[in-house]
Write a protein that holds these residues in place. Sequence first.
Motif, PDB file in Angstrom:
ATOM      1  N   VAL A 134     -21.116  -3.994   0.709  1.00  0.00           N
ATOM      2  CA  VAL A 134     -19.810  -3.386   0.463  1.00  0.00           C
ATOM      3  C   VAL A 134     -19.144  -3.062   1.801  1.00  0.00           C
ATOM      4  O   VAL A 134     -19.774  -2.501   2.688  1.00  0.00           O
ATOM      5  N   GLU A 135     -17.885  -3.441   1.919  1.00  0.00           N
ATOM      6  CA  GLU A 135     -17.097  -3.065   3.086  1.00  0.00           C
ATOM      7  C   GLU A 135     -15.660  -2.874   2.598  1.00  0.00           C
ATOM      8  O   GLU A 135     -15.050  -3.796   2.084  1.00  0.00           O
ATOM      9  N   ILE A 136     -15.171  -1.670   2.747  1.00  0.00           N
ATOM     10  CA  ILE A 136     -13.815  -1.363   2.294  1.00  0.00           C
ATOM     11  C   ILE A 136     -13.022  -0.880   3.496  1.00  0.00           C
ATOM     12  O   ILE A 136     -13.440   0.006   4.223  1.00  0.00           O
ATOM     13  N   ARG A 137     -11.868  -1.494   3.664  1.00  0.00           N
ATOM     14  CA  ARG A 137     -10.987  -1.149   4.784  1.00  0.00           C
ATOM     15  C   ARG A 137      -9.861  -0.238   4.294  1.00  0.00           C
ATOM     16  O   ARG A 137      -9.543  -0.190   3.103  1.00  0.00           O
ATOM     17  N   SER A 138      -9.259   0.470   5.232  1.00  0.00           N
ATOM     18  CA  SER A 138      -8.193   1.415   4.882  1.00  0.00           C
ATOM     19  C   SER A 138      -7.015   0.705   4.206  1.00  0.00           C
ATOM     20  O   SER A 138      -6.393   1.257   3.306  1.00  0.00           O
ATOM     21  N   PRO A 195       9.407 -11.143   6.298  1.00  0.00           N
ATOM     22  CA  PRO A 195       8.067 -11.539   6.719  1.00  0.00           C
ATOM     23  C   PRO A 195       7.044 -11.215   5.630  1.00  0.00           C
ATOM     24  O   PRO A 195       7.293 -10.365   4.767  1.00  0.00           O
ATOM     25  N   GLU A 196       5.903 -11.890   5.700  1.00  0.00           N
ATOM     26  CA  GLU A 196       4.887 -11.699   4.672  1.00  0.00           C
ATOM     27  C   GLU A 196       4.319 -10.292   4.682  1.00  0.00           C
ATOM     28  O   GLU A 196       4.099  -9.698   3.660  1.00  0.00           O
ATOM     29  N   LYS A 197       4.036  -9.744   5.857  1.00  0.00           N
ATOM     30  CA  LYS A 197       3.478  -8.408   5.954  1.00  0.00           C
ATOM     31  C   LYS A 197       4.543  -7.458   6.464  1.00  0.00           C
ATOM     32  O   LYS A 197       5.248  -7.756   7.406  1.00  0.00           O
ATOM     33  N   SER A 198       4.634  -6.319   5.832  1.00  0.00           N
ATOM     34  CA  SER A 198       5.600  -5.315   6.245  1.00  0.00           C
ATOM     35  C   SER A 198       5.107  -4.632   7.512  1.00  0.00           C
ATOM     36  O   SER A 198       3.948  -4.233   7.592  1.00  0.00           O
ATOM     37  N   PRO A 199       5.959  -4.475   8.518  1.00  0.00           N
ATOM     38  CA  PRO A 199       5.524  -3.836   9.746  1.00  0.00           C
ATOM     39  C   PRO A 199       5.297  -2.341   9.584  1.00  0.00           C
ATOM     40  O   PRO A 199       4.750  -1.709  10.459  1.00  0.00           O
ATOM     41  N   GLY A 200       5.677  -1.757   8.454  1.00  0.00           N
ATOM     42  CA  GLY A 200       5.541  -0.331   8.251  1.00  0.00           C
ATOM     43  C   GLY A 200       4.220   0.104   7.656  1.00  0.00           C
ATOM     44  O   GLY A 200       4.019   1.276   7.422  1.00  0.00           O
ATOM     45  N   THR A 201       3.303  -0.798   7.386  1.00  0.00           N
ATOM     46  CA  THR A 201       2.031  -0.406   6.798  1.00  0.00           C
ATOM     47  C   THR A 201       1.161   0.273   7.842  1.00  0.00           C
ATOM     48  O   THR A 201       1.247  -0.003   9.032  1.00  0.00           O
ATOM     49  N   THR A 202       0.316   1.168   7.375  1.00  0.00           N
ATOM     50  CA  THR A 202      -0.549   1.877   8.315  1.00  0.00           C
ATOM     51  C   THR A 202      -1.535   0.926   8.976  1.00  0.00           C
ATOM     52  O   THR A 202      -1.920   1.137  10.113  1.00  0.00           O
ATOM     53  N   ALA A 203      -1.948  -0.116   8.255  1.00  0.00           N
ATOM     54  CA  ALA A 203      -2.897  -1.070   8.833  1.00  0.00           C
ATOM     55  C   ALA A 203      -2.295  -1.779  10.039  1.00  0.00           C
ATOM     56  O   ALA A 203      -2.975  -2.006  11.042  1.00  0.00           O
ATOM     57  N   SER A 204      -1.007  -2.116   9.966  1.00  0.00           N
ATOM     58  CA  SER A 204      -0.385  -2.792  11.095  1.00  0.00           C
ATOM     59  C   SER A 204      -0.118  -1.831  12.244  1.00  0.00           C
ATOM     60  O   SER A 204      -0.080  -2.234  13.400  1.00  0.00           O
ATOM     61  N   LEU A 205       0.057  -0.559  11.942  1.00  0.00           N
ATOM     62  CA  LEU A 205       0.325   0.419  12.989  1.00  0.00           C
ATOM     63  C   LEU A 205      -0.951   0.936  13.649  1.00  0.00           C
ATOM     64  O   LEU A 205      -1.001   1.122  14.857  1.00  0.00           O
ATOM     65  N   PHE A 206      -1.977   1.185  12.854  1.00  0.00           N
ATOM     66  CA  PHE A 206      -3.186   1.814  13.370  1.00  0.00           C
ATOM     67  C   PHE A 206      -4.422   0.931  13.290  1.00  0.00           C
ATOM     68  O   PHE A 206      -5.509   1.357  13.645  1.00  0.00           O
ATOM     69  N   GLY A 207      -4.297  -0.271  12.814  1.00  0.00           N
ATOM     70  CA  GLY A 207      -5.459  -1.135  12.634  1.00  0.00           C
ATOM     71  C   GLY A 207      -6.065  -0.915  11.267  1.00  0.00           C
ATOM     72  O   GLY A 207      -5.913   0.142  10.667  1.00  0.00           O
ATOM     73  N   ASP A 208      -6.725  -1.930  10.768  1.00  0.00           N
ATOM     74  CA  ASP A 208      -7.334  -1.859   9.436  1.00  0.00           C
ATOM     75  C   ASP A 208      -8.785  -1.428   9.604  1.00  0.00           C
ATOM     76  O   ASP A 208      -9.698  -2.241   9.630  1.00  0.00           O
ATOM     77  N   LYS A 209      -8.993  -0.126   9.712  1.00  0.00           N
ATOM     78  CA  LYS A 209     -10.324   0.421   9.980  1.00  0.00           C
ATOM     79  C   LYS A 209     -11.212   0.338   8.743  1.00  0.00           C
ATOM     80  O   LYS A 209     -10.749   0.470   7.618  1.00  0.00           O
ATOM     81  N   ILE A 210     -12.497   0.134   8.994  1.00  0.00           N
ATOM     82  CA  ILE A 210     -13.487   0.161   7.910  1.00  0.00           C
ATOM     83  C   ILE A 210     -13.724   1.626   7.567  1.00  0.00           C
ATOM     84  O   ILE A 210     -14.069   2.428   8.432  1.00  0.00           O
ATOM     85  N   ILE A 211     -13.523   1.979   6.292  1.00  0.00           N
ATOM     86  CA  ILE A 211     -13.742   3.365   5.883  1.00  0.00           C
ATOM     87  C   ILE A 211     -15.032   3.540   5.095  1.00  0.00           C
ATOM     88  O   ILE A 211     -15.561   4.642   5.029  1.00  0.00           O
TER      89      ILE A 211
END
Length: 99
Positions: A56-60, A34-50
């Motif tokens: 400027v907007e930077i996500r985790s 698959p294109e995105k790995s299911p093991g990334t933190t963004a897929s597990l916890f959401g891509d939060k804005i840090i």
Amino acid sequence: MNLFKISRDTVIPLVCAVSLAAAAPTQAAETAAPEKSPGTTASLFGDKIIVKGKGVEIRSGQLEEAFLSLKANKAANGQDIPIDAEPDVEKQLLERMIA
């Protein structure tokens, strides 16, 4: 005592064929991944804005990608980022991304 006499002209193509045969299942698995790995933190916890500011907007996930890219580049050059230095390196990356 040699049981088999194999010439250099026979060994080289044989080694190449075995190498190609061994690599073929790996290439097929890579194309089916698959294109995105299911093991990334963004897929597990959401891509939060840090970081969010004016323009400027930077996500985790962006910081994670930058860190993994830096780590891979250093590994390719035979260097390593010590585990205890990772927070400082991430902080420096974040500062660069903001600037």
